[in-house]
Design an enzyme around this catalytic site. Structure first.
Site, PDB file in Angstrom:
ATOM      1  N   GLN A 161     -25.215   5.853   0.531  1.00  8.06           N
ATOM      2  CA  GLN A 161     -25.888   7.059   0.279  1.00  8.06           C
ATOM      3  C   GLN A 161     -24.711   7.174  -1.132  1.00  8.06           C
ATOM      4  OE1 GLN A 161     -24.707  10.225   2.218  1.00  8.06           O
ATOM      5  NE2 GLN A 161     -27.122  11.037   2.650  1.00  8.06           N
ATOM      6  N   LEU A 194     -28.578  14.090  16.649  1.00  8.46           N
ATOM      7  CA  LEU A 194     -28.253  14.447  18.570  1.00  8.46           C
ATOM      8  C   LEU A 194     -28.950  13.774  19.040  1.00  8.46           C
ATOM      9  CD1 LEU A 194     -27.125  18.243  19.208  1.00  8.46           C
ATOM     10  CD2 LEU A 194     -26.280  15.991  19.523  1.00  8.46           C
ATOM     11  N   TYR A 221     -25.787  19.664  -0.375  1.00  9.49           N
ATOM     12  CA  TYR A 221     -25.503  19.153  -1.479  1.00  9.49           C
ATOM     13  C   TYR A 221     -26.242  19.382  -3.052  1.00  9.49           C
ATOM     14  CZ  TYR A 221     -22.161  18.232   2.088  1.00  9.49           C
ATOM     15  OH  TYR A 221     -21.425  17.766   2.750  1.00  9.49           O
ATOM     16  N   GLY A 242     -24.952   9.308  14.234  1.00 11.40           N
ATOM     17  CA  GLY A 242     -23.822   9.435  14.413  1.00 11.40           C
ATOM     18  C   GLY A 242     -22.975   9.179  14.958  1.00 11.40           C
ATOM     19  N   SER A 277     -25.749   6.395  10.784  1.00  9.72           N
ATOM     20  CA  SER A 277     -26.135   7.515   9.442  1.00  9.72           C
ATOM     21  C   SER A 277     -24.814   7.043   8.925  1.00  9.72           C
ATOM     22  CB  SER A 277     -26.252   8.901  10.231  1.00  9.72           C
ATOM     23  OG  SER A 277     -27.022  10.128   9.779  1.00  9.72           O
ATOM     24  N   PRO A 278     -25.093   7.619   7.407  1.00  6.94           N
ATOM     25  CA  PRO A 278     -24.226   8.066   6.858  1.00  6.94           C
ATOM     26  C   PRO A 278     -22.763   8.697   6.926  1.00  6.94           C
ATOM     27  CG  PRO A 278     -25.575   9.536   5.532  1.00  6.94           C
ATOM     28  CD  PRO A 278     -26.359   8.014   6.527  1.00  6.94           C
ATOM     29  N   ARG A 280     -32.305  11.176   1.782  1.00  8.54           N
ATOM     30  CA  ARG A 280     -32.636  12.294   3.425  1.00  8.54           C
ATOM     31  C   ARG A 280     -33.104  13.333   2.654  1.00  8.54           C
ATOM     32  NH1 ARG A 280     -27.416  12.507   7.749  1.00  8.54           N
ATOM     33  NH2 ARG A 280     -28.867  10.784   8.649  1.00  8.54           N
ATOM     34  N   CYS A 297     -19.072   9.786   5.961  1.00  6.99           N
ATOM     35  CA  CYS A 297     -17.867  10.660   4.814  1.00  6.99           C
ATOM     36  C   CYS A 297     -16.679  10.320   6.107  1.00  6.99           C
ATOM     37  CB  CYS A 297     -17.321  11.890   4.683  1.00  6.99           C
ATOM     38  SG  CYS A 297     -18.545  12.765   3.886  1.00  6.99           S
TER      39      CYS A 297
HETATM   40  C1  FMN Z   1     -17.991  12.544  10.026  1.00  9.06           C
HETATM   41  C2  FMN Z   1     -19.240  12.611  10.035  1.00  9.06           C
HETATM   42  C3  FMN Z   1     -19.089  12.962   8.749  1.00  9.06           C
HETATM   43  C4  FMN Z   1     -20.626  12.820   8.177  1.00  9.06           C
HETATM   44  N1  FMN Z   1     -20.936  12.744   6.272  1.00  9.06           N
HETATM   45  C5  FMN Z   1     -21.881  12.930   6.106  1.00  9.06           C
HETATM   46  C6  FMN Z   1     -22.178  12.179   4.913  1.00  9.06           C
HETATM   47  O1  FMN Z   1     -21.968  11.396   3.865  1.00  9.06           O
HETATM   48  N2  FMN Z   1     -24.056  12.188   4.462  1.00  9.06           N
HETATM   49  C7  FMN Z   1     -24.801  12.859   5.532  1.00  9.06           C
HETATM   50  O2  FMN Z   1     -26.016  12.913   4.456  1.00  9.06           O
HETATM   51  N3  FMN Z   1     -24.780  12.686   6.570  1.00  9.06           N
HETATM   52  C8  FMN Z   1     -23.323  13.110   6.836  1.00  9.06           C
HETATM   53  N4  FMN Z   1     -23.198  13.307   8.062  1.00  9.06           N
HETATM   54  C9  FMN Z   1     -23.720  14.115   9.210  1.00  9.06           C
HETATM   55  C10 FMN Z   1     -24.548  12.837   9.779  1.00  9.06           C
HETATM   56  O3  FMN Z   1     -25.018  11.570   8.860  1.00  9.06           O
HETATM   57  C11 FMN Z   1     -25.775  12.949  11.291  1.00  9.06           C
HETATM   58  O4  FMN Z   1     -27.001  13.751  10.121  1.00  9.06           O
HETATM   59  C12 FMN Z   1     -25.206  13.579  12.224  1.00  9.06           C
HETATM   60  O5  FMN Z   1     -23.855  14.190  12.177  1.00  9.06           O
HETATM   61  C13 FMN Z   1     -26.155  14.458  12.994  1.00  9.06           C
HETATM   62  O6  FMN Z   1     -26.170  13.420  13.577  1.00  9.06           O
HETATM   63  P1  FMN Z   1     -25.693  13.086  14.850  1.00  9.06           P
HETATM   64  O7  FMN Z   1     -26.153  13.760  16.169  1.00  9.06           O
HETATM   65  O8  FMN Z   1     -26.265  11.514  15.408  1.00  9.06           O
HETATM   66  O9  FMN Z   1     -23.849  12.662  15.232  1.00  9.06           O
HETATM   67  C14 FMN Z   1     -21.418  13.304   9.048  1.00  9.06           C
HETATM   68  C15 FMN Z   1     -21.393  13.167  10.068  1.00  9.06           C
HETATM   69  C16 FMN Z   1     -19.705  13.586  11.308  1.00  9.06           C
HETATM   70  C17 FMN Z   1     -20.092  13.478  12.289  1.00  9.06           C
END
Ligand code: FMN
Length: 368
Positions: free
Chosen positions: A101, A304, A183, A326, A23-24, A231, A26
């Protein structure tokens, strides 16, 4: 044992080795939008994670569209050159296909990095003016954005197109538009943040109009063989906000605009809604399932997803075509290798690390 998670997927003319997507995320580690050595390390590592697709973090199409001073951008030649260096590195040493993204932070721009507080930047930290569909702040203490004029919309639409052209020049395999997490583009779609009563607000059709214009304009410059996705938000988790039924309408409209896939995420539109985002494993999966069934285009889900068997079931049961993870990848940058071992899938190990593959390291089975 045949694993659905490790079956290949073709999106437009792009062949993905499996259904696992990083997942993207930042990293807040750019220098005026330009990628740094941190990105070489972070993305280079994740290009070797076993995931079929690695999505580069929110990359902002104009300087004032960045979330923080440390966010990636693709609005200058310097940004393009710095990201090209990172992509060339990932190609040399990794196996994942690479997506980017593209985003504009709208009313969530001009904020601090999470580890600096994550709030709106005070004037003393070089804050900048923000724009959004309506002059409504994200929450108390946040900047009040200026409501966008049609000239602003034309400029931002062109910025998305120009950034997509830069991404294609760099050689990305796929491009995805950020229409979630509060956003700018999500800000237009949600009634929570869009209070306009002109042609760019009001009904869902009016609220989707600008994001769809952006999608069509970007599609016009991205070759048909290159996947273009978005997304989207599956739920605002707020009374009066967007829900799964709206996500289905958006997915159908994006399909009509020529997009190749959607990713279902949720939340983030208002500081008010943050607390009510569900915390159960795979909380977006039921929404993604509905979007996939009724929206009619390949669907990815995020949120999750942690365990290989959980990811396998989502794909095997046809609830989504791809899963994005992510934090599980930050925790374990070889998550895909370990999932392959658990599910009987195959992944590419770089030759330097082959001796840690289950075939050459009997102890792999007992690593827990
Ligand atoms: C450090 C961090 C940076 C993130 N940056 C972005 C982002 O640049 N673009 C985006 O769409 N979501 C971003 N997210 C959300 C993740 O892509 C993901 O949707 C979210 O963490 C839920 O998934 P997970 O439970 O697998 O972590 C970010 C999440 C984390 C933890």
């Amino acid at each position: 044992m045949t694993s659905a998670l490790f079956s290949p997927l073709r999106l437009a003319e792009l062949n993905l080795a499996n259904r696992i997507v990083v997942s993207p995320m930042c990293q807040y580690s750019a220098n005026d939008g330009a990628a740094t050595d941190w990105h070489v390390t972070h993305l280079g590592m994740l290009a070797n994670s076993g995931a079929g697709l690695l999505v580069v973090e929110s990359t902002h199409v104009e300087r004032r569209g960045r979330i923080t001073h440390g966010c990636l951008g693709l609005y200058s030649d310097a940004c393009e050159a710095a990201l090209a260096r990172v992509v060339a590195h990932c190609r040399r040493i990794g196996s994942a296909k690479l997506a980017i993204q593209l985003s504009h932070a709208g009313r969530k721009a001009s904020s601090q990095r999470p580890w600096e507080g994550g709030q709106a930047l005070p004037e003393s930290e070089d804050a900048w003016p923000t724009i959004a569909p309506s002059a409504l702040p994200f929450g108390s203490g946040w900047h009040t954005p200026r409501a966008m004029t049609e000239d602003d919309m034309a400029r931002v639409r062109k910025a998305f197109v120009d950034a997509a052209k830069r991404a294609l020049r760099i050689g990305f395999d796929a491009i995805e538009l950020h229409m979630a997490h509060g956003y700018l583009l999500h800000g237009f779609i949600s009634p929570v943040s869009n209070a306009r009563n002109d042609a760019w607000g009001g009904t869902l059709e009016g609220r989707m109009r600008f994001p769809l214009e952006v999608a069509r304009a970007v599609r016009a410059v991205v070759p048909q063989g290159t996947p273009l996705g978005a997304r989207c938000t599956g739920h605002d988790w707020l009374d009066g906000g967007l829900s799964a039924a709206d996500a289905v309408v958006l997915a159908k409209a994006l399909k009509g605009a020529g997009l190749d896939y959607v990713d279902v995420s949720s939340g983030g539109v208002s500081a008010r809604g943050q607390a009510s985002v569900p915390k159960n494993l795979g909380y977006n999966v039921p929404i993604a399932e509905q979007v996939r069934r009724e929206g009619g285009l390949p669907t990815r889900v995020v949120g999750l997803i942690v365990k290989p068997k959980q990811a396998e079931a989502i794909v095997a049961e046809g609830r989504a075509d791809m899963v994005a993870l992510g934090r599980a990848f930050l925790d374990d940058p070889h998550w895909g290798w370990h999932a392959a071992q658990a599910l009987g899938g195959e992944v590419t190990h770089p030759p330097q690390y082959q001796r840690a593959s289950p075939a050459l390291w009997p102890a792999a089975a007992s690593r827990g």
